[in-house]
Design a protein around this motif. Sequence first.
Motif, PDB file in Angstrom:
ATOM      1  N   LEU A   1      -0.135 -64.584   6.495  1.00 53.71           N
ATOM      2  CA  LEU A   1      -0.965 -63.392   6.384  1.00 53.71           C
ATOM      3  C   LEU A   1      -0.542 -62.427   7.482  1.00 53.71           C
ATOM      4  O   LEU A   1      -0.420 -62.812   8.647  1.00 53.71           O
ATOM      5  CB  LEU A   1      -2.440 -63.739   6.527  1.00 53.71           C
ATOM      6  CG  LEU A   1      -3.089 -64.448   5.340  1.00 53.71           C
ATOM      7  CD1 LEU A   1      -4.522 -64.847   5.678  1.00 53.71           C
ATOM      8  CD2 LEU A   1      -3.067 -63.568   4.091  1.00 53.71           C
ATOM      9  N   LEU A   2      -0.328 -61.172   7.099  1.00 55.86           N
ATOM     10  CA  LEU A   2       0.083 -60.157   8.043  1.00 55.86           C
ATOM     11  C   LEU A   2      -1.151 -59.468   8.611  1.00 55.86           C
ATOM     12  O   LEU A   2      -1.957 -58.898   7.864  1.00 55.86           O
ATOM     13  CB  LEU A   2       0.975 -59.133   7.346  1.00 55.86           C
ATOM     14  CG  LEU A   2       1.468 -57.958   8.191  1.00 55.86           C
ATOM     15  CD1 LEU A   2       2.373 -58.454   9.324  1.00 55.86           C
ATOM     16  CD2 LEU A   2       2.203 -56.941   7.323  1.00 55.86           C
ATOM     17  N   LEU A   3      -1.332 -59.522   9.934  1.00 58.51           N
ATOM     18  CA  LEU A   3      -2.453 -58.878  10.610  1.00 58.51           C
ATOM     19  C   LEU A   3      -1.920 -57.676  11.393  1.00 58.51           C
ATOM     20  O   LEU A   3      -0.974 -57.798  12.176  1.00 58.51           O
ATOM     21  CB  LEU A   3      -3.143 -59.847  11.571  1.00 58.51           C
ATOM     22  CG  LEU A   3      -4.181 -60.819  10.985  1.00 58.51           C
ATOM     23  CD1 LEU A   3      -3.548 -61.769   9.979  1.00 58.51           C
ATOM     24  CD2 LEU A   3      -4.850 -61.609  12.103  1.00 58.51           C
ATOM     25  N   GLU A   4      -2.529 -56.512  11.154  1.00 60.05           N
ATOM     26  CA  GLU A   4      -2.134 -55.281  11.829  1.00 60.05           C
ATOM     27  C   GLU A   4      -3.369 -54.646  12.459  1.00 60.05           C
ATOM     28  O   GLU A   4      -4.346 -54.364  11.755  1.00 60.05           O
ATOM     29  CB  GLU A   4      -1.497 -54.301  10.843  1.00 60.05           C
ATOM     30  CG  GLU A   4      -0.256 -54.850  10.157  1.00 60.05           C
ATOM     31  CD  GLU A   4       0.226 -53.961   9.028  1.00 60.05           C
ATOM     32  OE1 GLU A   4       1.209 -53.222   9.253  1.00 60.05           O
ATOM     33  OE2 GLU A   4      -0.374 -53.999   7.943  1.00 60.05           O
ATOM     34  N   ALA A   5      -3.339 -54.448  13.752  1.00 59.05           N
ATOM     35  CA  ALA A   5      -4.477 -53.868  14.477  1.00 59.05           C
ATOM     36  C   ALA A   5      -4.085 -52.531  15.067  1.00 59.05           C
ATOM     37  O   ALA A   5      -3.078 -52.424  15.773  1.00 59.05           O
ATOM     38  CB  ALA A   5      -4.930 -54.819  15.587  1.00 59.05           C
ATOM     39  N   ASP A   6      -4.883 -51.496  14.750  1.00 55.89           N
ATOM     40  CA  ASP A   6      -4.673 -50.190  15.368  1.00 55.89           C
ATOM     41  C   ASP A   6      -5.877 -49.297  15.102  1.00 55.89           C
ATOM     42  O   ASP A   6      -6.583 -49.447  14.114  1.00 55.89           O
ATOM     43  CB  ASP A   6      -3.391 -49.508  14.844  1.00 55.89           C
ATOM     44  CG  ASP A   6      -3.431 -49.211  13.357  1.00 55.89           C
ATOM     45  OD1 ASP A   6      -4.515 -48.967  12.821  1.00 55.89           O
ATOM     46  OD2 ASP A   6      -2.362 -49.226  12.717  1.00 55.89           O
ATOM     47  N   ALA A   7      -6.143 -48.406  16.012  1.00 50.87           N
ATOM     48  CA  ALA A   7      -7.129 -47.323  15.858  1.00 50.87           C
ATOM     49  C   ALA A   7      -8.468 -47.784  15.284  1.00 50.87           C
ATOM     50  O   ALA A   7      -8.968 -47.224  14.317  1.00 50.87           O
ATOM     51  CB  ALA A   7      -6.544 -46.216  14.984  1.00 50.87           C
ATOM     52  N   GLY A   8      -9.035 -48.816  15.864  1.00 48.12           N
ATOM     53  CA  GLY A   8     -10.368 -49.240  15.466  1.00 48.12           C
ATOM     54  C   GLY A   8     -10.466 -49.992  14.167  1.00 48.12           C
ATOM     55  O   GLY A   8     -11.545 -50.082  13.564  1.00 48.12           O
TER      56      GLY A   8
ATOM     57  N   GLU B   1     -12.677 -53.689  17.301  1.00 46.82           N
ATOM     58  CA  GLU B   1     -12.434 -53.073  18.606  1.00 46.82           C
ATOM     59  C   GLU B   1     -11.030 -53.479  19.039  1.00 46.82           C
ATOM     60  O   GLU B   1     -10.788 -54.636  19.384  1.00 46.82           O
ATOM     61  CB  GLU B   1     -13.462 -53.557  19.626  1.00 46.82           C
ATOM     62  CG  GLU B   1     -14.904 -53.220  19.274  1.00 46.82           C
ATOM     63  CD  GLU B   1     -15.886 -53.828  20.263  1.00 46.82           C
ATOM     64  OE1 GLU B   1     -15.433 -54.283  21.342  1.00 46.82           O
ATOM     65  OE2 GLU B   1     -17.085 -53.875  19.947  1.00 46.82           O
ATOM     66  N   VAL B   2     -10.116 -52.532  19.002  1.00 47.37           N
ATOM     67  CA  VAL B   2      -8.711 -52.837  19.276  1.00 47.37           C
ATOM     68  C   VAL B   2      -8.373 -52.476  20.720  1.00 47.37           C
ATOM     69  O   VAL B   2      -8.415 -51.302  21.108  1.00 47.37           O
ATOM     70  CB  VAL B   2      -7.790 -52.083  18.293  1.00 47.37           C
ATOM     71  CG1 VAL B   2      -6.324 -52.392  18.609  1.00 47.37           C
ATOM     72  CG2 VAL B   2      -8.123 -52.454  16.851  1.00 47.37           C
ATOM     73  N   ALA B   3      -8.040 -53.497  21.507  1.00 49.87           N
ATOM     74  CA  ALA B   3      -7.648 -53.280  22.900  1.00 49.87           C
ATOM     75  C   ALA B   3      -6.151 -53.030  23.020  1.00 49.87           C
ATOM     76  O   ALA B   3      -5.700 -52.313  23.912  1.00 49.87           O
ATOM     77  CB  ALA B   3      -8.045 -54.495  23.749  1.00 49.87           C
ATOM     78  N   ALA B   4      -5.376 -53.645  22.119  1.00 47.35           N
ATOM     79  CA  ALA B   4      -3.927 -53.455  22.116  1.00 47.35           C
ATOM     80  C   ALA B   4      -3.438 -53.531  20.682  1.00 47.35           C
ATOM     81  O   ALA B   4      -3.712 -54.505  19.979  1.00 47.35           O
ATOM     82  CB  ALA B   4      -3.233 -54.512  22.976  1.00 47.35           C
ATOM     83  N   GLU B   5      -2.747 -52.481  20.250  1.00 47.24           N
ATOM     84  CA  GLU B   5      -2.263 -52.450  18.879  1.00 47.24           C
ATOM     85  C   GLU B   5      -1.098 -53.422  18.705  1.00 47.24           C
ATOM     86  O   GLU B   5      -0.422 -53.793  19.668  1.00 47.24           O
ATOM     87  CB  GLU B   5      -1.830 -51.029  18.507  1.00 47.24           C
ATOM     88  CG  GLU B   5      -2.953 -50.017  18.557  1.00 47.24           C
ATOM     89  CD  GLU B   5      -2.493 -48.627  18.153  1.00 47.24           C
ATOM     90  OE1 GLU B   5      -1.275 -48.458  17.887  1.00 47.24           O
ATOM     91  OE2 GLU B   5      -3.338 -47.715  18.093  1.00 47.24           O
ATOM     92  N   GLY B   6      -0.859 -53.806  17.456  1.00 42.95           N
ATOM     93  CA  GLY B   6       0.247 -54.706  17.189  1.00 42.95           C
ATOM     94  C   GLY B   6       0.180 -55.334  15.814  1.00 42.95           C
ATOM     95  O   GLY B   6      -0.771 -55.105  15.053  1.00 42.95           O
ATOM     96  N   ARG B   7       1.209 -56.130  15.504  1.00 43.29           N
ATOM     97  CA  ARG B   7       1.304 -56.824  14.220  1.00 43.29           C
ATOM     98  C   ARG B   7       1.697 -58.269  14.476  1.00 43.29           C
ATOM     99  O   ARG B   7       2.456 -58.562  15.401  1.00 43.29           O
ATOM    100  CB  ARG B   7       2.354 -56.171  13.313  1.00 43.29           C
ATOM    101  CG  ARG B   7       2.157 -54.695  13.089  1.00 43.29           C
ATOM    102  CD  ARG B   7       3.395 -54.048  12.483  1.00 43.29           C
ATOM    103  NE  ARG B   7       3.526 -54.332  11.067  1.00 43.29           N
ATOM    104  CZ  ARG B   7       4.624 -54.755  10.471  1.00 43.29           C
ATOM    105  NH1 ARG B   7       5.717 -55.032  11.205  1.00 43.29           N
ATOM    106  NH2 ARG B   7       4.668 -54.951   9.173  1.00 43.29           N
TER     107      ARG B   7
END
Length: 404
Positions: A33-40, A60-66
């Motif tokens: 599963l691909l998880l992408e975190a950015d901009a809330g 709540e995203v403290a650091a963006e990434g995949r």
Amino acid sequence: MEFRIDRTAFAEAVGRAGRALPARTPVPVLGGLLLEADAGRLAVTGFDFEAAVRVEAEAEVAAEGRVLVPGRRLLEVCRVLPEGPVSCALEASRFTVEADGTRFGLSTLPIAEYPALPAAPAPYGTVDAAAFATAVAQVALAAGRDDTLPLLTGVQLRLDGGEMTLSASDRYRYAVRRLEWKPGAAADGVVEAAEGVVEALLPSRRLLDVARSLGRCGDVVIGWDPAGGGGLMGFEGGQSRTALRLLDGRLPAYTSLFDMAGAAVAEVEREGLAEAVRRVAVVAEANSSVRLDFSAEGFVMLRAGFGDDVAAQRLPATLSGADEVPVAFNPAYLLDALTSFESPRVRLELLGAGQRALLHGVADGGGVGAGTAEAGTAEAGTAEAGTAEAGAHRHLLMSVKQLV
């Protein structure tokens, strides 16, 4: 990469995206599963070349990434996480999940080897989510299960003006359902009015899963590229987007099959008939049938079994167009057909043993209806026996030739 998210939202996003994971694959990254975190927000994507499911949730995203995480393992972790906020982070090559003192460390997969995801088809129109879920469920049960005949495992979706038609067949039955849709009206924007007729054959199990998951989203946005779309059709609702790859071919036309000129017409209480079929089928051997003898005297007699192991039940029913009509059906197929309707009564157009039988839902007033209250598209009408107007939902069954 680091984010914090509500446990329920995280589990739901992972669970819905996880439905796209293949049961078995020789390509390990497709099990991820691909998880992408950015901009809330957090986006979770599952992909197996037949379907791509992307689900978004607030975070709540403290650091963006995949990161690419083994999907089955992450699903298992989400099932046992305690309630409350969940903190996730990528630490070198390990993905950590922590909630209320419980901490998991998961290995990651090489994200560089993950295939490029298909572009989502452009919005083409919208359909009521609850009506769509009901309609897909009504026809998908008639689709085949034999993967060696992929054409028959699909649901054909046809868009023509303001009408959507769904159909499926496994050669022994054919279900068709019509419902309204809004061409050219995207949920979050304006697109050009859809023109022409669109026909797409979609995997029935995939489409059923998508329709169920979007059933409470209000509206479903249908995505389609008139120029070809790369063989994909999109479905978007809430914060979930799914692209399904089309099957090759199209189902045989059903117009001539649904022409029941000269048929006798029987009408019976639907739930009572379904319960009677379940009851008498208890003594039926595998692959045997349940016989129904309709009589103009106002009843239908159900029989099943052979020798000393037999069962019978008599129910009130009306018959016009003949004095009596004996038919027999596979009990599982007949039950599927009966339970796909939600109307109180069902009308059967009967040509006799070994021939076709066409079922319609009948509304309280006696007219042929859509067979579903949720869809809100019931059609009422009155007609002489044998010429009843077809409702929005119809189900064709083949009667068994040999009557026992």
